[in-house]
Design an enzyme around this catalytic site. Sequence first.
Site, PDB file in Angstrom:
ATOM      1  N   GLU A   1      -1.644  11.992  11.169  1.00 31.70           N
ATOM      2  CA  GLU A   1      -2.751  12.818   9.578  1.00 31.70           C
ATOM      3  C   GLU A   1      -4.156  13.223  10.201  1.00 31.70           C
ATOM      4  OE1 GLU A   1      -2.071  10.143   6.191  1.00 31.70           O
ATOM      5  OE2 GLU A   1       0.180   9.894   6.594  1.00 31.70           O
TER       6      GLU A   1
ATOM      7  N   ASP B   1       0.422   3.536  11.761  1.00 29.36           N
ATOM      8  CA  ASP B   1       1.757   3.320  12.507  1.00 29.36           C
ATOM      9  C   ASP B   1       2.216   2.798  13.981  1.00 29.36           C
ATOM     10  OD1 ASP B   1       4.596   2.570  11.978  1.00 29.36           O
ATOM     11  OD2 ASP B   1       5.327   4.171  11.059  1.00 29.36           O
TER      12      ASP B   1
ATOM     13  N   ASP C   1       7.541   6.181  19.492  1.00 30.39           N
ATOM     14  CA  ASP C   1       7.221   6.000  17.963  1.00 30.39           C
ATOM     15  C   ASP C   1       6.438   7.312  17.528  1.00 30.39           C
ATOM     16  OD1 ASP C   1       9.598   6.594  15.369  1.00 30.39           O
ATOM     17  OD2 ASP C   1       7.958   4.732  14.955  1.00 30.39           O
TER      18      ASP C   1
ATOM     19  N   GLU D   1       9.552  -3.116  14.190  1.00 31.48           N
ATOM     20  CA  GLU D   1       8.153  -3.035  14.256  1.00 31.48           C
ATOM     21  C   GLU D   1       8.106  -4.870  13.994  1.00 31.48           C
ATOM     22  OE1 GLU D   1       7.652  -1.025  10.529  1.00 31.48           O
ATOM     23  OE2 GLU D   1       7.718   0.660  11.387  1.00 31.48           O
TER      24      GLU D   1
ATOM     25  N   ALA E   1      -3.029  -3.941   7.814  1.00 28.29           N
ATOM     26  CA  ALA E   1      -3.517  -3.258   7.598  1.00 28.29           C
ATOM     27  C   ALA E   1      -4.818  -2.468   6.521  1.00 28.29           C
ATOM     28  CB  ALA E   1      -3.178  -1.991   8.043  1.00 28.29           C
ATOM     29  N   ALA E   2      -6.074  -2.385   7.115  1.00 37.88           N
ATOM     30  CA  ALA E   2      -6.501  -2.226   5.284  1.00 37.88           C
ATOM     31  C   ALA E   2      -5.588  -0.433   4.795  1.00 37.88           C
ATOM     32  CB  ALA E   2      -7.971  -2.151   6.655  1.00 37.88           C
ATOM     33  N   PHE E   3      -6.009  -0.407   3.630  1.00 45.17           N
ATOM     34  CA  PHE E   3      -5.838   0.882   2.555  1.00 45.17           C
ATOM     35  C   PHE E   3      -6.910   2.044   3.577  1.00 45.17           C
ATOM     36  CE2 PHE E   3      -2.002   0.887  -0.029  1.00 45.17           C
ATOM     37  CZ  PHE E   3      -1.233  -0.100   0.803  1.00 45.17           C
ATOM     38  N   LEU E   4      -6.322   2.995   3.623  1.00 49.21           N
ATOM     39  CA  LEU E   4      -7.648   3.967   3.806  1.00 49.21           C
ATOM     40  C   LEU E   4      -7.887   4.103   1.990  1.00 49.21           C
ATOM     41  CD1 LEU E   4      -5.809   6.110   6.772  1.00 49.21           C
ATOM     42  CD2 LEU E   4      -7.915   4.928   6.538  1.00 49.21           C
TER      43      LEU E   4
ATOM     44  N   LYS F   1       2.847  -6.341   7.521  1.00 44.71           N
ATOM     45  CA  LYS F   1       4.118  -6.066   8.357  1.00 44.71           C
ATOM     46  C   LYS F   1       4.195  -7.945   8.748  1.00 44.71           C
ATOM     47  CE  LYS F   1       4.207  -1.546   9.696  1.00 44.71           C
ATOM     48  NZ  LYS F   1       4.038  -0.805  11.573  1.00 44.71           N
TER      49      LYS F   1
END
Length: 571
Positions: free
Chosen positions: A448, A463, A443, A291, A374-377, A270
Amino acid sequence: MKMILLRKFRVLILMVFLVACSMHIMIDLLPKLERRGNSGCSCSHTPSEEPGDWAQKQLQPLQQQQQQQQGWPNKHTLRILQDFSNEPNSNVSSNSLEKNQFPPVGHNPNERSSRQPEHQAAQRGDPKRHSPPDVDEQQGVKALVRLAALYEHPLFQTTLPALTDEDTLFNVNTDIRFDPKAAEDQEWHVDGDAEAFSPTGALTADSYPNWLRFHIGINRYELYSRHDPVIDGLLKDLDAQKITSVAMKSGGTQLKLIMTFQNYGQALFKPMKQTRDQETPPDFFYFSDFERHNAEIAAFHLDRILDFRRVPPVAGRLVNMTKEIKDITKDKKLWRTFFISPANNICFYGECSYYCSTEHALCGKPDQIEGSLAAFLPDLALAKRKTWRNPWRRSYHKRKKAEWEVDPDYCEEVKQTPPYDSGTRLLDIMDMTVFDFLMGNMDRHHYETFEKFGNETFIIHLDNGRGFGKHSHDEVSILVPLSQCCRVKKSTHLRLQLLAKQEYLLSSMMAQSLLRDHLTPILIQPHLDAMDRRLRQVLTVLADCIEKEGYSNVVADDLQGEPAHTSPRQR
């Protein structure tokens, strides 16, 4: 006679045409010859050149013109600027994650000569610090000692139940060998000893890259353990690993980029849209706010200090927009949005629902831009996640209100609805409520969970970019779930009380934790002070609940070795 005159006329026309062509070619080549005489190299850009050379060579004459305080670039340079966004480069769609494409990159991320403190301060709009370095260093050491003491506190030493195969996201066989075909016969690249990481040798979990070790460590109760050294290693990778491909993330209201690293890890980028001291205008709706990259970074550190550990690792990074985005992207739609601004800065705007236009372009200085990674899941094909609608979701309408805003007994209805009628889900929502209120994040429309663990698992705090928008205003409506339900975990309540004490003051712990990020300072002091003020408000709401309903009916004991559950009597 007429034939001779006709032939002479044709020859004359041909000679005039040849002279005109020759003059046109010489005029077109003259600027290139001048630059070749000055620099000894051609400035034309071809795909075979080293990534970033084109932009660097184009910026050199523009920067020299700024230094000499001259006017506009010459005609040839203007032509290059006009044709910049029309050069064909790729046919990869913006929906591709580019998992199997790793183009060579001639840029060493460890060579960060552009990361000078003065440049960072100028880009962020932060005032320079005037305190002596020795004083700052002494105060920093003391605060770091307090931060270390916080993590050594008994509240941060509680143990989890014994993990079974059903409690871990992945079951790892330590004798597994990598299949070279799975990596397309490419070697894995890591910093350090290359022999310790062979794609064909026997590997244990300790020799996996940090992003993979992070995925393996996910279990039913946490994204990562409290003192896992893999997380610090992963944060360093996010800041230093070589970026090999970039693509736009599909969906979403604002521009986000998917970046793939040389060790095959991926992260969500981002970019910086506002300076540290810019507050959200009072007339902005929460769903139309920008953001913020620094909010994503600060949210990870706050989540860690609260001991939730439900936010994937996030690190700040200063990215070279030319070498690390434009020159390596295969995303044609993204590539076409690059341009050079009148101030001679590299800019791009991408494609998204909002704020993706030349009026909202993201510009570097001249081509350096901050951002959060941000590291991916784990991939959804390997670990499915379920998306849940937040019961206290806002209406996202300019005039309508949500049901919880008009019904004071709304929580009683939620408590009777699965999965909030049993287990820890309602208590996890209360944790998320406190987390969002401390940040000022309105927001939170969805959350999840990992499908494998069913309803008995934590919720993931994804997020967080719309947090830390206003330090001068506390949005008390974010606390409505807590005030309506009057339920909280004992561990959460005790940690909030601990962070309200002067010895472990939340603002001080956050400030010291954020010093570890490369883009520090992440938050200005008013935002840190606002968190202390909001924490006191949370404790006041809980104190009122305890006084009204009794301690045992408000505080769920989760410190007895078993997760806290919501019983029918406590609903």
